[in-house]
Enzyme design. Structure first.
Site, PDB file in Angstrom:
ATOM      1  N   HIS A 307       0.851  -1.187   0.000  1.00  0.00           N
ATOM      2  CA  HIS A 307       0.000   0.000   0.000  1.00  0.00           C
ATOM      3  C   HIS A 307       0.889   1.240   0.000  1.00  0.00           C
ATOM      4  O   HIS A 307       1.935   1.254   0.648  1.00  0.00           O
ATOM      5  CB  HIS A 307      -0.884  -0.008   1.253  1.00  0.00           C
ATOM      6  CG  HIS A 307      -1.764   1.196   1.406  1.00  0.00           C
ATOM      7  ND1 HIS A 307      -2.679   1.565   0.455  1.00  0.00           N
ATOM      8  CD2 HIS A 307      -1.857   2.122   2.400  1.00  0.00           C
ATOM      9  CE1 HIS A 307      -3.321   2.649   0.865  1.00  0.00           C
ATOM     10  NE2 HIS A 307      -2.822   3.021   2.032  1.00  0.00           N
ATOM     11  N   ASN A 308       0.484   2.269  -0.746  1.00  0.00           N
ATOM     12  CA  ASN A 308       1.304   3.490  -0.830  1.00  0.00           C
ATOM     13  C   ASN A 308       2.763   3.132  -1.112  1.00  0.00           C
ATOM     14  O   ASN A 308       3.686   3.614  -0.448  1.00  0.00           O
ATOM     15  CB  ASN A 308       1.220   4.292   0.467  1.00  0.00           C
ATOM     16  CG  ASN A 308      -0.138   4.952   0.665  1.00  0.00           C
ATOM     17  OD1 ASN A 308      -0.965   4.992  -0.251  1.00  0.00           O
ATOM     18  ND2 ASN A 308      -0.388   5.454   1.856  1.00  0.00           N
ATOM     19  N   GLU A 337       1.142  -0.157  -5.593  1.00  0.00           N
ATOM     20  CA  GLU A 337       0.155   0.903  -5.779  1.00  0.00           C
ATOM     21  C   GLU A 337       0.814   2.150  -6.357  1.00  0.00           C
ATOM     22  O   GLU A 337       1.922   2.528  -5.950  1.00  0.00           O
ATOM     23  CB  GLU A 337      -0.502   1.236  -4.440  1.00  0.00           C
ATOM     24  CG  GLU A 337      -1.631   2.248  -4.577  1.00  0.00           C
ATOM     25  CD  GLU A 337      -2.320   2.533  -3.252  1.00  0.00           C
ATOM     26  OE1 GLU A 337      -3.498   2.892  -3.283  1.00  0.00           O
ATOM     27  OE2 GLU A 337      -1.669   2.402  -2.194  1.00  0.00           O
ATOM     28  N   ASP A 339      -0.376   6.061  -7.039  1.00  0.00           N
ATOM     29  CA  ASP A 339      -1.359   7.147  -6.928  1.00  0.00           C
ATOM     30  C   ASP A 339      -0.970   8.248  -7.908  1.00  0.00           C
ATOM     31  O   ASP A 339       0.065   8.906  -7.729  1.00  0.00           O
ATOM     32  CB  ASP A 339      -1.383   7.715  -5.507  1.00  0.00           C
ATOM     33  CG  ASP A 339      -2.117   6.806  -4.540  1.00  0.00           C
ATOM     34  OD1 ASP A 339      -2.556   5.729  -4.972  1.00  0.00           O
ATOM     35  OD2 ASP A 339      -2.244   7.166  -3.360  1.00  0.00           O
ATOM     36  N   HIS A 352       1.165  11.011  -2.431  1.00  0.00           N
ATOM     37  CA  HIS A 352      -0.039  10.857  -1.622  1.00  0.00           C
ATOM     38  C   HIS A 352      -0.789  12.177  -1.662  1.00  0.00           C
ATOM     39  O   HIS A 352      -0.388  13.147  -1.015  1.00  0.00           O
ATOM     40  CB  HIS A 352       0.331  10.457  -0.192  1.00  0.00           C
ATOM     41  CG  HIS A 352      -0.783   9.814   0.559  1.00  0.00           C
ATOM     42  ND1 HIS A 352      -1.457  10.441   1.574  1.00  0.00           N
ATOM     43  CD2 HIS A 352      -1.363   8.595   0.422  1.00  0.00           C
ATOM     44  CE1 HIS A 352      -2.394   9.631   2.047  1.00  0.00           C
ATOM     45  NE2 HIS A 352      -2.358   8.507   1.362  1.00  0.00           N
ATOM     46  N   GLU A 386      -4.306   4.260  -8.764  1.00  0.00           N
ATOM     47  CA  GLU A 386      -5.293   5.172  -8.197  1.00  0.00           C
ATOM     48  C   GLU A 386      -5.241   6.426  -9.063  1.00  0.00           C
ATOM     49  O   GLU A 386      -4.329   7.244  -8.944  1.00  0.00           O
ATOM     50  CB  GLU A 386      -4.954   5.484  -6.740  1.00  0.00           C
ATOM     51  CG  GLU A 386      -5.148   4.319  -5.794  1.00  0.00           C
ATOM     52  CD  GLU A 386      -6.615   3.945  -5.627  1.00  0.00           C
ATOM     53  OE1 GLU A 386      -7.468   4.839  -5.715  1.00  0.00           O
ATOM     54  OE2 GLU A 386      -6.890   2.751  -5.413  1.00  0.00           O
TER      55      GLU A 386
END
Length: 739
Positions: A307-308, A337, A339, A352, A386
């Protein structure tokens, strides 16, 4: 000079290497504006690199080659890329350290000097990695000799030995220490040279607990004959019929005495070397290899997931870095991931969103993923996008994905056929699968043309840091609040880049109610479910992934940058199966009609609980927690079980005062395991403190199904998950059926 090095024999090579790397001036680079000269040299032990600033007086720094994971050549870091116009690639290299220690970016004065360091350190890393147990121990003893010899005269007087004992984490009264020193000082010179120090070390590390086991099976007390070793392997190590062949292999591999080998026997030294080896460890050697069936649908596997992934630190102010992707992929992570947000110069960026985290360029992220995706594992990588970009920058993203990844990116149906089930890791070897927002229905995406109609799947089972929570799925998989640009290019028909959800039409990642455990387990036999921490946290903490694995969730994403229990469990689960990032769920978790629920494991038709008994015998060379000169640890061992609710348990030994070098407990801890197939066992060593929280010393976590019974060593890992040799715990493990 480098040509001469490459053409040398092994011994000549190291002599020339020591000479050539005796002194070099390299630029240490931290940023575009921070570039300072440092004097570097390889010390005489061939394993320690020393460096200092010419302005630092007597101050200097050192690090061991064993701390270096790899050497990257050229502009292979963000820092070196930032100075690419100033220094050419043939001058630059990066030393990559294990764990979370920052990398060291360096610039040489000539390409020849750069190559000497690049190839030389690579050779030394290879040498360190291929040492046998005796060579590794010899190197460790030599390191201690170097540390203790403060005046660098090649000898140690008694005062230096006393300081050494403190450094080695052992408290010993002066009379006993002097007795050992006198025994080792054969020349009666009042000091120990290296050979005498080796003898001193051997006296210091005599292990009565190993000697007692040896005596139980040795007829003459001096050696184990082949038949006696077979008997030990069969009775204590529970190896059954394979013990005969294995006994001869162990003698050939670990017995240091040639005369004993010829006799078909093993000495006490060989026996101890075997017990301390990987074959003598608690982890089944065969489970380190790729031993599982990789031809089943993806929904039948747990998948190592991050995650992240772009973050090195916390999610509010931390640094975003390509290095974070490199480290995750090298650890076997198979779902990363990304983003994506609009960049100010027209290039999409990754960070983020709406925080103070730094930004990195999307194109560079994809290039990094391409380079490192399949270094640790050949099995597919899922790229979880994302997407927060405008239509224009989505188009740029699609172009980068197509152009950079090329044939790696899955862009067509497998065999041109609509699949009846999810494809397998074996079928998708070497492929990168894109998980992103989908525009239009499945049938629309099979067509060459796309409409601008938006239809998303919910792609999250949202959770907080402690315990993930989920909601009931909506009637239709729609989320009107999501901002998704209506961009047919990014929805990926015009570029022939079909999202993974389209290729595998059964790939639905939706919210679901956890209250019905059996239904959720059944659901996860067919569909993929992704879990990740809530975005409402102010740190980058993790939830306990075990609860999600208990109901069969495959993609349980964690912050890889955050060390602790949760990442220990993740590393423990995926340590098996060649660390390939995919672990096959057990058959009762793959059966679509299963009636299993973690809350009531006894209702499973093949329910068979087991008793786990662990005798914690002793510890070896535990690292110091407090580096103050007089500080000695007071170690205790705790065994923790993670699994279905009935299996959650912790038991610990008493603590041993002032001895981190060779503490002895001889205490037995007992557990009942109701669902062995899902259980993880974590061994934790701590420094006891009566007035405050205990300090962490080391840990090792592994699946219950990977445990070897018998007398075993547990080789401890640091908080970062890296090895801290020779620190270990010696145990005797028994696994029996519950009657």
């Amino acid at each position: 000079t480098w040509v001469l090095l490459k053409g040398s024999s092994e011994n000549e090579y190291y002599s020339l290497l020591l000479l050539y790397l005796k002194w070099s001036t390299l630029r240490k680079v931290k940023s575009r504006s921070w570039k300072k000269q440092r004097h570097f040299r390889l010390l005489e032990d061939g394993m320690t690199i020393w460096y200092k600033s010419r302005w630092a007086g007597k101050g200097h720094s050192t690090f061991s080659v064993t701390e270096v994971e790899a050497v990257r050549e050229g502009h292979q870091s963000e820092v070196l890329l930032s100075i690419a116009e100033e220094f050419s690639a043939d001058l630059c290299f990066t030393l990559v350290f294990h764990g979370r220690q920052g990398n060291l970016d360096l610039v040489a004065e000539s390409p020849e000097e750069a190559q000497a360091w690049i190839q030389g350190v690579r050779k030394l890393i290879h040498r360190a990695q291929t040492m046998d147990e005796k060579e590794r121990l010899d190197q460790w003893v030599w390191d201690w000799f170097q540390k203790a010899d403060k005046n660098k005269d090649g000898k140690m007087n008694f005062k230096e030995v006393r300081k050494l004992l403190k450094m080695m984490n052992v408290e010993m009264n002066e009379e006993h220490a002097l007795h050992l020193f006198t025994m080792a000082d054969k020349s009666q010179s009042g000091s120990l040279e290296i050979e005498q120090f080796v003898h001193f070390y051997k006296i210091l590390t005599q292990r009565d607990e190993v000697w007692k086991v040896f005596q139980d099976y040795s007829g003459d007390g001096e050696k184990l004959m082949l038949e006696e070793l077979e008997n030990f392997l069969r009775v204590e190590q529970q190896e059954g019929e394979q013990s005969a062949q294995h006994a001869q292999e162990l003698i050939d591999s670990y017995e240091p005495s040639e005369s004993a080998k010829k006799e078909g026997a093993m000495s006490l030294d060989g026996f101890q070397m075997y017990l301390c080896s990987q074959q003598g460890s608690i982890f089944k050697p065969e489970h380190r290899d790729l031993y599982q069936d990789m031809s089943q649908p993806l929904s039948h596997y747990f998948i190592s997931s991050s995650h992240n992934t772009y973050l090195l630190e916390n999610q509010l102010r931390g640094q975003s870095s390509l290095e974070a992707y490199i480290q995750a992929l090298k650890r076997g992570c198979r779902c990363v991931e990304v983003d994506c947000w609009d960049g100010s110069d027209g290039e999409p960026v990754v960070y983020h969103g709406h925080t103070l985290t730094s930004k990195i360029v999307f194109k560079d992220v994809i290039s990094t993923i391409k380079e490192y995706a399949f270094k640790a594992s050949d099995f597919p990588v899922i790229l979880s996008l994302e997407n927060h970009c405008s239509v224009e920058q989505q188009t740029i993203m699609a172009e980068h994905l197509s152009q950079i990844l090329g044939d790696m990116l899955l862009t067509t149906l497998l065999d041109g056929q609509v699949p009846q089930q999810l494809p397998s890791p074996q079928e998708l070897k070497g492929k990168i699968l894109l998980k992103a927002k989908k525009i239009g229905g499945f049938e629309d995406c099979l067509d060459e043309t796309m409409t601008d109609e938006v239809s998303d799947e919910e792609d999250i089972a949202n959770g907080d840091a402690e315990s993930p929570t989920v909601e009931n799925p909506p009637a239709e998989c729609m989320n009107e609040n999501d901002k998704v640009g209506a961009c047919s290019t990014f929805s990926l028909c015009s570029t022939k880049v079909y999202v993974f959800m389209t290729i595998c039409y059964t790939f639905l990642i939706i919210s679901i109610n956890l209250s019905s455990g059996t239904e959720f387990v059944q659901y996860n036999t067919r569909q993929l479910c992704r879990i990740y921490p809530s975005g409402l946290r102010t740190d980058s903490s993790n939830y306990n992934p075990q609860d999600m694995w208990n109901v069969g969730c495959q993609i349980v994403a964690l912050n890889f940058q955050t060390a602790g229990l949760e990442m220990d469990l993740n590393d423990g689960l995926f340590r098996q199966n060649h660390c390939c990032g995919y672990v096959l769920k057990h058959d009762f978790m793959r059966d679509g009609n299963t009636q299993f629920t973690p809350e009531k494991p006894e209702e499973r038709k093949d329910y068979r609980p087991l008793r786990l008994s662990i005798q914690v015998i002793s510890g070896q060379q535990l690292p110091k927690v407090n580096q103050k000169e007089g500080s000695i640890v007071d170690p205790l061992v705790r065994v923790e079980i993670y699994g279905v609710p009935q299996d959650q348990a912790k038991e610990e030994t008493s603590h041993i005062n002032n001895n981190g070098f060779n503490p002895v407990w001889n205490e037995t801890l007992n557990f009942i395991i109701h669902t062995p197939e899902l259980a993880l066992v974590r061994f934790v060593v701590e420094d006891y403190d009566k007035a405050s929280r205990n300090d962490f010393i080391g840990q090792f976590t592994l699946p219950f199904t990977c445990i070897q019974a018998g007398y075993r060593h547990i080789h401890l890992l640091s908080k970062d998950g890296t090895a801290i040799p020779p620190a270990s715990i010696f145990v005797n493990v028994s696994i029996t059926e519950l009657t």
